[in-house]
Scaffold this motif. Structure first.
Motif, PDB file in Angstrom:
ATOM      1  N   GLY A  56      34.531  37.215  43.374  1.00  0.00           N
ATOM      2  CA  GLY A  56      33.884  38.475  43.026  1.00  0.00           C
ATOM      3  C   GLY A  56      32.393  38.390  43.208  1.00  0.00           C
ATOM      4  O   GLY A  56      31.830  37.317  43.476  1.00  0.00           O
ATOM      5  N   SER A  60      29.645  40.091  38.109  1.00  0.00           N
ATOM      6  CA  SER A  60      30.812  40.952  37.866  1.00  0.00           C
ATOM      7  C   SER A  60      31.609  40.544  36.632  1.00  0.00           C
ATOM      8  O   SER A  60      32.480  41.294  36.191  1.00  0.00           O
ATOM      9  N   THR A 227      36.943  43.081  40.477  1.00  0.00           N
ATOM     10  CA  THR A 227      36.188  44.261  40.848  1.00  0.00           C
ATOM     11  C   THR A 227      34.790  44.192  40.255  1.00  0.00           C
ATOM     12  O   THR A 227      34.565  43.508  39.250  1.00  0.00           O
ATOM     13  N   ALA A 232      34.799  45.393  34.726  1.00  0.00           N
ATOM     14  CA  ALA A 232      35.515  44.738  35.819  1.00  0.00           C
ATOM     15  C   ALA A 232      36.950  44.425  35.428  1.00  0.00           C
ATOM     16  O   ALA A 232      37.254  44.151  34.264  1.00  0.00           O
ATOM     17  N   THR A 233      37.826  44.434  36.411  1.00  0.00           N
ATOM     18  CA  THR A 233      39.218  44.040  36.208  1.00  0.00           C
ATOM     19  C   THR A 233      39.713  43.341  37.459  1.00  0.00           C
ATOM     20  O   THR A 233      39.011  43.292  38.478  1.00  0.00           O
ATOM     21  N   GLY A 235      41.916  42.710  40.795  1.00  0.00           N
ATOM     22  CA  GLY A 235      42.575  43.482  41.826  1.00  0.00           C
ATOM     23  C   GLY A 235      43.888  42.847  42.243  1.00  0.00           C
ATOM     24  O   GLY A 235      44.425  41.958  41.577  1.00  0.00           O
ATOM     25  N   GLN A 267      38.812  43.940  50.647  1.00  0.00           N
ATOM     26  CA  GLN A 267      39.111  44.341  49.270  1.00  0.00           C
ATOM     27  C   GLN A 267      37.835  44.373  48.434  1.00  0.00           C
ATOM     28  O   GLN A 267      37.580  45.336  47.708  1.00  0.00           O
ATOM     29  N   LEU A 268      37.037  43.317  48.548  1.00  0.00           N
ATOM     30  CA  LEU A 268      35.805  43.256  47.768  1.00  0.00           C
ATOM     31  C   LEU A 268      34.831  44.358  48.181  1.00  0.00           C
ATOM     32  O   LEU A 268      34.207  44.998  47.332  1.00  0.00           O
ATOM     33  N   TYR A 271      36.050  47.655  46.765  1.00  0.00           N
ATOM     34  CA  TYR A 271      35.744  47.822  45.348  1.00  0.00           C
ATOM     35  C   TYR A 271      34.272  48.183  45.153  1.00  0.00           C
ATOM     36  O   TYR A 271      33.918  48.998  44.307  1.00  0.00           O
ATOM     37  N   GLN A 274      33.620  51.847  45.946  1.00  0.00           N
ATOM     38  CA  GLN A 274      34.096  52.751  44.911  1.00  0.00           C
ATOM     39  C   GLN A 274      33.097  52.886  43.773  1.00  0.00           C
ATOM     40  O   GLN A 274      33.086  53.876  43.044  1.00  0.00           O
ATOM     41  N   ARG A 275      32.250  51.850  43.594  1.00  0.00           N
ATOM     42  CA  ARG A 275      31.287  51.868  42.496  1.00  0.00           C
ATOM     43  C   ARG A 275      30.015  52.635  42.851  1.00  0.00           C
ATOM     44  O   ARG A 275      29.216  52.933  41.986  1.00  0.00           O
TER      45      ARG A 275
END
Length: 319
Positions: A56, A60, A227, A232-233, A235, A267-268, A271, A274-275
């Motif tokens: 991450g 994060s 994420t 954060a969570t 993925g 993926q990273l 994420y 999206q932020r």
């Protein structure tokens, strides 16, 4: 969860079936600091013997996550369980390797490791304690430096001592909190190979925290992106079915390695996108006029505010 496939040292593939019961399990874990949510609804299941990398962005919450697993912090919500027992405090069943070595500077290599052994195995006879220390010093290839102080060691050697100290405690799980981030590229590559070799020999359950996707692909059975924070969570996990032992030079030309690198990286990046948000706001300019730098310094005076301007009528005589 997809079961990863491990290969033997000879390169032949064999499937390793993990127990259906999670060895390490985080359920609905959340953690906040001063009202700021760092982790939210984190769920994680790791089987015994797995090598899992969590990747991450910096900041994060990766270190917070591994601190919860280590028992150094408690979650605000949810539970962390190891071998079906809830984690509420630090314990010898979890070996932690920090970023900054955390060695006592007045003790030698062997004395730093012996201190951990004595805490975990106080009933061992002195000779058995010495054998335990020597075993793991040899495992990280530091036998010639066993009587040196930390200040006499390079950064890579100090980190090997930290790894040996954690392994000498015979923990159920090894937690690596970006242990190689402060090292130069060559030393980092060498220690990555050492960690894989040690894991192959010892088969400990390992959780690696890193922000290096290539490092995760080189070492792990499974990669889980974290994420960006706040809140954060974890993925979707990515199984790494690359042959072991992994040769970094060969991997650079491996199509599956390239595919996995692109998958995790995208993926990273996804994420992160999206932020991003767009904020529109009115800018209020300061109530001050710029100074005329063309005038001599002695006649400039102080900068004026708009309301301080005065209109003057000037009569100019012309011939």
């Amino acid at each position: 969860m997809d079961d990863p496939h491990l290969r033997s040292a000879s390169g032949r593939s064999h499937s390793l079936t993990f127990s259906q019961m999670p060895f390490l399990e985080l359920s609905q874990v959340s953690k906040s600091y001063g009202g700021r949510v760092v982790l939210k609804d984190v769920n994680l299941s790791i089987s015994r013997g797995e090598f899992v990398a969590i990747v991450g962005y910096s900041g994060s919450g990766k270190t917070t996550l591994i601190s919860l697993i280590a028992g150094l912090q408690k979650p605000d919500q949810g539970t962390v369980r190891l071998n079906d027992l809830e984690i509420t405090e630090p314990g010898p069943d979890r070996g932690m390797v920090f970023q900054n070595y955390s060695l006592l500077p007045w003790l030698t290599v062997s004395e730093n490791i012996l201190l951990a052994v004595e805490q975990v195995f106080p009933n061992y006879a002195p000779e058995r304690k010495r054998q335990q220390v020597d075993k793991f010093i040899a495992m990280v290839n530091l036998t010639p430096a066993r009587d040196k102080l930390p200040r006499q060691l390079s950064g890579g050697m100090r980190q090997r001592v930290s790894v040996a100290r954690a392994l000498a405690m015979d923990p159920q799980i090894l937690l690596l909190d970006e242990p190689l981030s402060a090292l130069d590229a060559l030393t980092r590559a060498t220690l990555q190979e050492e960690i894989e070799r040690i894991w192959q020999a010892d088969q400990k359950t390992v959780v690696l925290i890193t922000n290096d996707v290539d490092e995760a692909l080189l070492l792990a059975d499974r990669i889980i992106p974290l994420t960006p924070g706040p809140g954060a969570t974890l993925g979707e996990s990515v199984a790494v079915n690359l042959p072991r032992p992994r040769d970094r030079k060969a991997l650079n030309h491996d199509a599956e390695f390239k595919r996995l690198r692109a998958l995790v990286t995208n993926q990273l990046l996804g994420y992160g996108a999206q932020r991003r948000t767009t904020v529109t706001r009115k800018l209020i300019l300061p109530d001050i006029l710029p100074e005329n730098l063309d005038l001599p310094r002695t006649t400039r005076g102080r900068p004026l505010r708009p309301h301080e301007q005065k209109r003057e009528a000037v009569t100019v005589s012309t011939p």
